[in-house]
Design a protein around this motif. Structure first.
Motif, short mmCIF file in Angstrom:
data_model
loop_
_atom_site.label_atom_id
_atom_site.label_comp_id
_atom_site.label_asym_id
_atom_site.label_seq_id
_atom_site.Cartn_x
_atom_site.Cartn_y
_atom_site.Cartn_z
N ASP A 142 0.85 -1.20 0.00
CA ASP A 142 0.00 0.00 0.00
C ASP A 142 0.89 1.25 0.00
O ASP A 142 0.68 2.18 -0.78
CB ASP A 142 -0.89 0.05 1.25
CG ASP A 142 -1.77 -1.19 1.44
OD1 ASP A 142 -1.37 -2.28 1.02
OD2 ASP A 142 -2.85 -1.04 2.02
N LEU A 165 -5.82 10.10 3.57
CA LEU A 165 -5.87 8.66 3.84
C LEU A 165 -7.09 8.32 4.66
O LEU A 165 -7.60 9.13 5.43
CB LEU A 165 -4.64 8.21 4.65
CG LEU A 165 -3.25 8.22 4.07
CD1 LEU A 165 -2.26 7.77 5.13
CD2 LEU A 165 -3.16 7.31 2.86
N SER A 167 -9.06 4.33 6.28
CA SER A 167 -9.16 2.87 6.23
C SER A 167 -10.63 2.50 6.25
O SER A 167 -11.40 2.99 7.08
CB SER A 167 -8.45 2.22 7.41
OG SER A 167 -8.65 0.81 7.38
N PHE A 237 -3.27 -0.20 9.00
CA PHE A 237 -3.29 1.24 8.74
C PHE A 237 -2.10 1.93 9.39
O PHE A 237 -1.45 2.79 8.78
CB PHE A 237 -4.60 1.81 9.24
CG PHE A 237 -4.94 3.17 8.68
CD1 PHE A 237 -4.65 3.51 7.38
CD2 PHE A 237 -5.60 4.11 9.47
CE1 PHE A 237 -4.99 4.76 6.86
CE2 PHE A 237 -5.95 5.36 8.96
CZ PHE A 237 -5.63 5.68 7.66
N THR A 267 -6.92 0.18 3.33
CA THR A 267 -6.41 1.50 2.95
C THR A 267 -7.10 2.07 1.72
O THR A 267 -7.23 1.40 0.69
CB THR A 267 -4.90 1.41 2.65
OG1 THR A 267 -4.25 0.68 3.68
CG2 THR A 267 -4.29 2.80 2.52
#
Length: 436
Positions: A142, A165, A167, A237, A267
């Motif tokens: 990721d 970002l 999750s 994460f 992610t």
């Protein structure tokens, strides 16, 4: 006169010199992908409609409103012009059993199609560049993909691109969050617009992605998915964030970031700019560990991203960046058409050695002649070439070509021409181009 035909609205021609900027960007991408060991994959523009319905989700905007779908007149098969390419890449990987010997890092470039209202940075035929890593479950991949995208912004000289970002956890973590969302939005049903009411029970997570300014406060106060994540999802994460921090990559957590497709888990991320108005997302992606199995392949983890080529090129222009547009090394000036056989023989020798040469060609009323020297020199200068190669009668009588520099700080307009023998001009020009 027949009616003049034009391109379909929202599907644009890409003409020179603008096409050179596209080539420049593509060359940058190819070189960068090679450094990260990603290999090119090319999939069909037309795919089975079921691939996107099953892969993207029946209640996504893309499937419900935007796909160009049609029935094959020969066999009645439901087909669709691809609206994105992750599903196509996954289909190809599964169909050809590409993961039998381990994970694969792949990238693609090409046109996508969505039926929506054309506007700046948003077209019915648009182009994406994408990177997909399949068969790798770890958070480090990721992070690698995010680092790859960040490296591309640096290669292109882009500034003020921020990373967001989030999750999405796993499906069993999203189920209780889904229930909490439905209860919350039902309690506030009077604040929901028609689109949100339609999605309330089919896909409440997509309500968080609303662009309706009147609903922003309501969405901000909604239950957060990250509060429902288990230990494993949080650890994944945290690993992504730790790698980004170790590499000096700034980011912000956006708990409302859900992306537009239903296949994501864990992610998700977007690279965003404030320079393009409402079309601020230039790249987005995330992990999609269940998509391969969803479309009938053997279960395998995967993660990837896609960028919008039109938006990236627009951002380069907006920020004052410039692509290196190609110009010829030399422009051949030909006073007499009778010299063309020898001229073309010489130019072919130059081109065979990698020297770029543009030949002057007659046009219009001058088709039986080559045009004046003055007009040819004007075209030579406009071409951007470094040198003019003059195949005049006097030069050819000596078995030579005159070379006149057109560029450079030390070049004066009246600088004398130098003569090069025809049999060695190719070697001379090649060594000069290489800086020998």
């Amino acid at each position: 006169m027949a009616e003049k035909l034009t391109a379909v609205k929202g599907m644009n021609d890409i003409l020179p010199p603008d096409s050179a900027r596209w080539e420049w960007l593509e060359d940058k991408v190819r070189a960068l992908m090679a450094r990260y060991a990603y290999r090119n994959i090319r999939t069909p523009i037309v795919e089975p409609t079921a691939l996107f319905v099953r892969g993207l989700g029946e209640v996504t905007d893309i499937v419900e409103k935007e796909m160009y779908s049609f029935e094959d007149r020969l066999n009645g098969e439901a087909l669709t012009l691809r609206p994105e390419n992750t599903a196509g890449v996954v289909r190809a990987v599964a169909e050809h059993s590409m993961l039998y010997d381990g994970g694969k890092r792949l990238y693609y470039m090409g046109p996508m199609f969505r039926h929506e209202r054309p506007q700046r940075g948003r077209y019915r035929q648009f182009h994406q560049i994408g990177a997909e890593a399949l068969g790798f479950p770890g958070a480090e991949v990721d992070a690698e993909l995010i680092l790859l995208a960040d490296a591309l912004w640096k290669e292109l000289g882009l500034k003020d691109v921020r990373l967001e970002l989030n999750s999405l956890g796993q499906p069993d973590e999203r189920r209780p969050h889904r229930g909490a969302l439905i209860s919350y939005f039902e309690t506030n049903a009077d604040q929901l617009d028609e689109e949100a009411k339609r999605r309330l029970h089919s896909n409440p997570l997509r309500i968080l992605d609303t662009k309706n300014p009147k609903m922003q406060a309501l969405v901000e106060a909604a239950p957060r998915l990250i509060d429902f994540l288990g230990e494993a999802s949080l650890a994944h994460f945290s690993s992504v964030k730790a790698i980004l921090e170790a590499n000096g990559i700034a980011y912000s957590i956006n708990p409302r970031l859900v992306r537009g497709m239903d296949y994501y888990n864990l992610t998700v991320f977007e690279f965003i700019t404030d320079s393009l108005g409402s079309q601020g997302t230039i790249c987005g992606g995330g992990r999609y560990d269940y998509l391969i199995e969803q479309i009938g392949g053997k279960a395998a983890p995967a993660v990837g991203w896609a960028l919008g080529v039109e938006r990236v090129l627009e951002l380069i222009r907006e920020q004052g960046g410039a692509a290196d547009l190609p110009v010829p090394d030399a422009y051949a000036i030909v006073p007499e058409a009778s010299a063309l056989p020898l001229v073309l023989k010489t130019l072919q020798a130059l081109r065979a050695l990698g020297v770029s040469v543009q030949m002057h060609a007659a046009s219009g009323a001058a088709a039986d002649g080559m045009g004046s020297m003055k007009s040819q020199f004007k075209k030579a200068d406009a071409s951007g070439a470094r040198f003019a190669l003059i195949f005049g009668e006097a030069e050819l009588a000596q078995g030579s070509v005159a070379v006149k520099p057109l560029r450079g700080e030390k070049v004066e307009a009246a600088q004398a021409q130098t003569l090069q023998p025809l049999e060695t001009v190719a070697l001379w020009a090649h060594s000069l181009r290489a800086g020998v």
